[in-house]
Scaffold this motif. Structure first.
Motif, short mmCIF file in Angstrom:
data_model
loop_
_atom_site.label_atom_id
_atom_site.label_comp_id
_atom_site.label_asym_id
_atom_site.label_seq_id
_atom_site.Cartn_x
_atom_site.Cartn_y
_atom_site.Cartn_z
N UNK A 84 1.02 -1.28 -0.15
CA UNK A 84 0.05 -0.06 0.08
C UNK A 84 0.67 1.13 -0.16
N UNK A 85 1.25 1.82 -1.25
CA UNK A 85 2.06 3.01 -1.40
C UNK A 85 1.30 4.21 -0.66
N UNK A 86 0.06 4.12 -0.75
CA UNK A 86 -0.75 5.34 0.05
C UNK A 86 -0.38 5.68 1.41
N UNK A 87 -0.41 4.37 2.19
CA UNK A 87 0.00 4.23 3.51
C UNK A 87 1.43 4.42 3.81
N UNK A 88 2.01 3.85 3.04
CA UNK A 88 3.45 3.51 3.33
C UNK A 88 3.95 5.08 2.96
N UNK A 89 3.88 5.98 2.15
CA UNK A 89 4.49 7.29 2.17
C UNK A 89 3.72 8.15 3.28
N UNK A 90 2.41 7.89 3.67
CA UNK A 90 1.86 8.81 4.77
C UNK A 90 2.47 8.45 6.11
N UNK A 91 3.21 7.10 6.20
CA UNK A 91 3.68 6.61 7.28
C UNK A 91 3.24 6.92 8.74
N UNK A 92 1.77 6.70 8.77
CA UNK A 92 1.10 7.19 9.94
C UNK A 92 1.16 8.44 10.37
N UNK A 93 1.54 9.42 9.76
CA UNK A 93 1.38 10.91 10.13
C UNK A 93 0.11 11.39 10.37
N UNK A 94 -0.99 11.15 8.99
CA UNK A 94 -2.28 11.74 9.09
C UNK A 94 -3.12 10.78 9.07
N UNK A 95 -2.88 9.35 8.35
CA UNK A 95 -4.13 8.43 8.55
C UNK A 95 -5.24 8.94 7.21
N UNK A 96 -4.90 10.07 6.71
CA UNK A 96 -5.93 10.25 5.38
C UNK A 96 -5.82 9.16 4.26
N UNK A 97 -4.80 8.48 3.96
CA UNK A 97 -5.03 7.56 3.12
C UNK A 97 -4.98 6.10 3.29
N UNK A 98 -5.45 5.90 4.50
CA UNK A 98 -5.37 4.52 5.28
C UNK A 98 -6.32 3.81 4.30
N UNK A 99 -7.42 4.26 3.80
CA UNK A 99 -8.41 3.51 3.15
C UNK A 99 -8.28 3.75 1.34
N UNK A 100 -7.45 4.55 0.88
CA UNK A 100 -7.54 4.67 -0.59
C UNK A 100 -6.90 3.65 -1.33
N UNK A 101 -6.02 2.78 -0.97
CA UNK A 101 -5.65 1.41 -1.51
C UNK A 101 -6.85 0.59 -1.96
N UNK A 102 -7.77 0.31 -0.87
CA UNK A 102 -8.85 -0.37 -0.87
C UNK A 102 -9.86 -0.10 -2.26
N UNK A 103 -9.78 1.29 -2.52
CA UNK A 103 -10.82 1.83 -3.21
C UNK A 103 -10.33 2.39 -4.58
N UNK A 104 -9.09 2.17 -4.67
CA UNK A 104 -8.28 2.60 -6.03
C UNK A 104 -8.19 1.45 -7.08
N UNK A 105 -7.97 1.75 -8.17
CA UNK A 105 -7.82 0.68 -9.14
C UNK A 105 -6.37 0.49 -9.68
N UNK A 106 -6.13 -0.59 -10.06
CA UNK A 106 -4.67 -1.16 -10.15
C UNK A 106 -4.44 -0.79 -11.73
N UNK A 107 -3.43 0.03 -11.97
CA UNK A 107 -3.20 0.41 -13.49
C UNK A 107 -2.05 -0.42 -13.95
N UNK A 108 -1.00 -0.30 -13.17
CA UNK A 108 0.32 -1.17 -13.69
C UNK A 108 0.72 -0.79 -15.07
#
Length: 369
Positions: A84-108
C-alpha cells in the motif's frame, strides 16, 4: 467493454492443467503475487455496501487483455514489494490515505526512457482530487529523494493544484505519490488525466536524467454522497462559511468560503483560514488542503479528510484565522522585467505588524443519514 482485473481474466480462461508449464519464480515475484491476491480478496469483502464499480473505474489508453498477459512475473514487473504505497508514504502521519488503496484501481502502466522505468501502480479520483501512486526503477542511483520534473494535467478543468512525494525503497528503486486537485467546482463523474514527465533531478547533485515518460488515463469518480450545509461563523472581520460536504468510501471533502472585510484587508497583507474537524464521538480528523480560487476578499477552498466514522451524527468544524504581515521570509518582493531590465516592486506598507491569530466559533453540522 469494461476493464477486468487479472483475477477475473484468469478465471475465465479455459486451460487444461496438462498444458500448464511450471516455471521458477523469485521470492520477489511470490511476494508481489501474494500482495495482489490479498488486496483483491479484501476489496471483494468490503466494497459491497458502496456498490463500487471498480472494474470500470479506470480505463487506460491502449490497455487490453493481451497487455496484462498470463505470466505473473511479467505482470509484477520489477515494482518494489509494498502492499500500500498510499499508507507507506503517509507513514502514519495523518491516516488520510489509510483506505485509499482499497478503493483504488490497479493500473500497472509502465514507460521506460533513458535507463529509467516509471510505473503507475494505482489510481483514484474522489470527485475532487486525482491520486496516482508510482514506482521507479533506474539503472543508476537517483539519490535518496529525486525530484520529478513533470505536470499532472486534469483535462477540461479550470486550473488545479497538486503535490508530489517520493522516497527510496531499495537499490535504484523508488515509490511515489502524485496528486492533482481541480480548483473548479464542476460535478465531473469522469476525468481525463495526463501525466507528462520530462526529466528527473538527481538528489544532491543538480544533475538531470532527461527522458520521455508520458501517461494518459481516464478515471471514474468514486461513489459519493453530497450534503449541502450553508452554515457559517464570523469574527474580527473574517467570515467562514461551509458550503457542502462530500462523503466518499475512503474520505470526506469539506468545501468552505473565506470572506474578509475591507477593514481587515486594509490592515493586513495576508489572511489564512484553516479548519479543524472532530465528530460527536470524539474522533479528530486529519486533513489535506486542495487549494482554492477567488479574489482577495472572497476565496473558495476545499480540504480532504480521512474516512468518516459511519456512526458519527455530527461534525464540529472549528475555523481559525491568521492575519499576517508580508516579510522577506514569507513573501518577498515582486519582480517585473521590461526591456531586459528587472525591477523589484516593493510590498506596500500596512498597519498590521507581525501576525495575529484567533479561533472562531464552531460550525456544527448534523449529518444526513
Amino acid at each position: 467493454m469494461k476493464e477486468k482485473d487479472i483475477y477475473q481474466l484468469l478465471n475465465e480462461l479455459d486451460i487444461d492443467e496438462k498444458d500448464v508449464e511450471e516455471i521458477e519464480v523469485s521470492d520477489f515475484d511470490k511476494a508481489k503475487v501474494k500482495k495482489e491476491i490479498k488486496m483483491a480478496l479484501r476489496k471483494k469483502r468490503k466494497r459491497h455496501s458502496w456498490k463500487m464499480k471498480v472494474a470500470a473505474a479506470v480505463a487506460v489508453g491502449g490497455l487490453s487483455v493481451s497487455a496484462l498477459g498470463i505470466a505473473f512475473p511479467a505482470y509484477a514487473g520489477n515494482v518494489p514489494v509494498i502492499g500500500d504505497i498510499f499508507r507507506f508514504l503517509d507513514n502514519g502521519r495523518t491516516g488520510i490515505y489509510d483506505n485509499y488503496q482499497e478503493y483504488s484501481s490497479t493500473v500497472n502502466m509502465m514507460k521506460g526512457s533513458n535507463g529509467v522505468k516509471i510505473t503507475i501502480n494505482d489510481a483514484i479520483y474522489d470527485g475532487k482530487t486525482v491520486l496516482l501512486t508510482y514506482s521507479i526503477e533506474s539503472e543508476r542511483d537517483l539519490g535518496d529523494q529525486p525530484l520529478i520534473d513533470g505536470y499532472l494535467d486534469i483535462k477540461e478543468t479550470s486550473g488545479g493544484s497538486g503535490s508530489d512525494q517520493i522516497t527510496k525503497v531499495g537499490e535504484h528503486q523508488y515509490v511515489g505519490l502524485i496528486t492533482g486537485s481541480r480548483l473548479d467546482e464542476k460535478d465531473l463523474d469522469t476525468v481525463r488525466v495526463k501525466w507528462k514527465v520530462d526529466s528527473i533531478s538527481i538528489d544532491g547533485t543538480g544533475e538531470k536524467v532527461k527522458g520521455n515518460w508520458n501517461f494518459s488515463l481516464s478515471l471514474q469518480a468514486s461513489e459519493n454522497e453530497v450534503q449541502l450545509v450553508d452554515q457559517g461563523t464570523e469574527k474580527n472581520g473574517v467570515t467562514v462559511s461551509v458550503d457542502k460536504i462530500t462523503v466518499t468510501p475512503m474520505s470526506f471533502i469539506v468545501y468552505y468560503d473565506q470572506l474578509v472585510s475591507k477593514e481587515v484587508l486594509d490592515k493586513w497583507h495576508g489572511i489564512d483560514v484553516e479548519i479543524e474537524i472532530k465528530d460527536n464521538l470524539g474522533n479528530h480528523y486529519a486533513g489535506d488542503g486542495n487549494g482554492g480560487f477567488g479574489q482577495e476578499n472572497h476565496m473558495r477552498w476545499s480540504k480532504t479528510f480521512k474516512k468518516l466514522d459511519p456512526d458519527a451524527t455530527k461534525l464540529i468544524i472549528t475555523p481559525s484565522a491568521r492575519l499576517f504581515e508580508y516579510t522577506s521570509e514569507n513573501h518577498g518582493g515582486v519582480e517585473i522585467t521590461k526591456n531586459g531590465e528587472t525591477k523589484v516592486i516593493a510590498t506596500p506598507t500596512k498597519e498590521g505588524k507581525g501576525s495575529e491569530e484567533f479561533q472562531m466559533d464552531d460550525i456544527v453540522v448534523d449529518l444526513v443519514k
